[in-house]
Design an enzyme around this catalytic site. Structure first.
Site, PDB file in Angstrom:
ATOM      1  N   PRO A   1       0.840  -1.200   0.000  1.00 49.27           N
ATOM      2  CA  PRO A   1       0.000   0.000   0.000  1.00 49.27           C
ATOM      3  C   PRO A   1       0.876   1.252   0.000  1.00 49.27           C
ATOM      4  CG  PRO A   1      -0.623  -1.495   1.786  1.00 49.27           C
ATOM      5  CD  PRO A   1       0.655  -1.998   1.205  1.00 49.27           C
ATOM      6  N   GLU A   2       0.495   2.281  -0.779  1.00 51.01           N
ATOM      7  CA  GLU A   2       1.233   3.530  -0.748  1.00 51.01           C
ATOM      8  C   GLU A   2       0.713   4.384   0.408  1.00 51.01           C
ATOM      9  OE1 GLU A   2       2.333   5.452  -4.237  1.00 51.01           O
ATOM     10  OE2 GLU A   2       2.738   3.610  -5.317  1.00 51.01           O
TER      11      GLU A   2
ATOM     12  N   LYS B   1       4.136   4.652   5.749  1.00 50.30           N
ATOM     13  CA  LYS B   1       3.386   3.396   5.641  1.00 50.30           C
ATOM     14  C   LYS B   1       3.030   2.824   7.009  1.00 50.30           C
ATOM     15  CE  LYS B   1       5.219   2.779   1.110  1.00 50.30           C
ATOM     16  NZ  LYS B   1       6.356   2.311   0.336  1.00 50.30           N
TER      17      LYS B   1
END
Ligand SMILES: [Zn+2]
Length: 285
Positions: A2-3, A55
């Protein structure tokens, strides 16, 4: 992976569900978390803040502890009303937080720890808010200083260094270079400070644009969403260069190039005409 924008959305949804409300139940399959809870029960404590740092997702409790989770490839947080059917098997549950309205479930979250405030300040892998592109405390000047310590590295690689600037993932890396007209393979020390500041500003602008408020006050569980850095209505036509190898540049028509870059072998996309190397050399796609 996931960004940063994904984690930001997750934090925003969790914040709506949890902030300001007392916890009435906590469970985890991680012994270190349950031991912390045995010593300092979370039930009765209030969630004071939920935030993303790059993150990492941080849930701060009134007792002074912070639950820090990192999703890596596999993890996700869902929010349910009590009695609502879960969208993942019970066996995937790693962490569960419950208040009188909602149950927040961390599924297959691979990295989770409880930190006291001094430990959080010392946790080198969790970026400070000043370098998180989505933080209100973001400081471009601080990021510029950190970028300049990577003078001999290629600029697109440096955009991925979470200890330099947190929140830019591999998709935005290429997009940020394109909109700034910077060749991704330029060394940092070949760019003027104004160009580096333009890169930082573009990173902030592009990532922020993906998390513009779009869900009102409702609680939504993030289920994936097309990233968008152009203003096309068609989501398939939403990126400038990422994933478009061989297709015509949206500005000049030249074929978009693709190359594996850096020690972590991440894919990079660019337009050789719109993003020339400062010294005139050409990078083969
Ligand atoms: Zn072009």
């Amino acid at each position: 992976m996931p960004e940063g924008d994904t984690i930001f959305r997750t934090a925003r949804a969790l914040s709506r569900a949890l902030t300001g409300k007392p916890i009435i139940g906590f469970r985890s399959t991680y012994p270190l978390l349950t031991r912390f809870n045995d010593d300092t029960p979370l039930a009765g404590q209030t969630v004071e803040q939920v935030e993303s740092r790059g993150k990492w997702l941080l849930i701060h409790f009134s007792g002074g502890g912070t639950l820090a989770t990192h999703m890596l490839m596999s993890g996700s947080w869902h929010i349910y009303r009590s009695g609502e059917r879960w969208q993942q098997p019970r066996g995937n549950m790693r962490i569960l937080l419950e208040n009188s309205d909602y149950i927040a479930v961390g599924f297959r979250v691979p990295v989770a720890k409880m930190l006291r405030s001094q430990e959080l300040a010392r946790a080198a892998r969790i970026p400070p808010p000043e370098i998180d592109v989505l933080s209100e405390s973001f400081s471009a000047a601080e990021v510029l200083l950190r970028m300049m310590t990577c003078a001999n590295e290629e600029v697109a690689d440096v955009l991925l260094h979470q200890e330099v600037m947190a929140g830019v993932g591999n998709v935005f890396k290429s997009e940020v270079c394109f909109v700034t007209g910077v060749n991704p393979f330029c060394k940092v020390n070949s760019l003027e400070n104004e160009k580096l500041m333009a890169l930082i500003a573009a990173a902030q602008r592009l990532v922020a644009a993906t998390v513009i408020e779009d869900s009102g006050d409702t609680i939504v569980t993030y289920r994936g969403r097309k990233r968008r850095t152009t203003h096309e209505a068609d989501p398939g036509a939403s990126l400038w260069v990422y994933g478009r190898a061989g297709e015509p540049c949206r500005r000049c028509g030249e074929g978009i190039r693709r190359r594996i870059q850096g020690p972590d072998a991440r894919v990079t996309f660019w337009c050789a005409l719109c993003q020339p190397m400062a010294d005139g050399t050409e990078v083969e796609g």
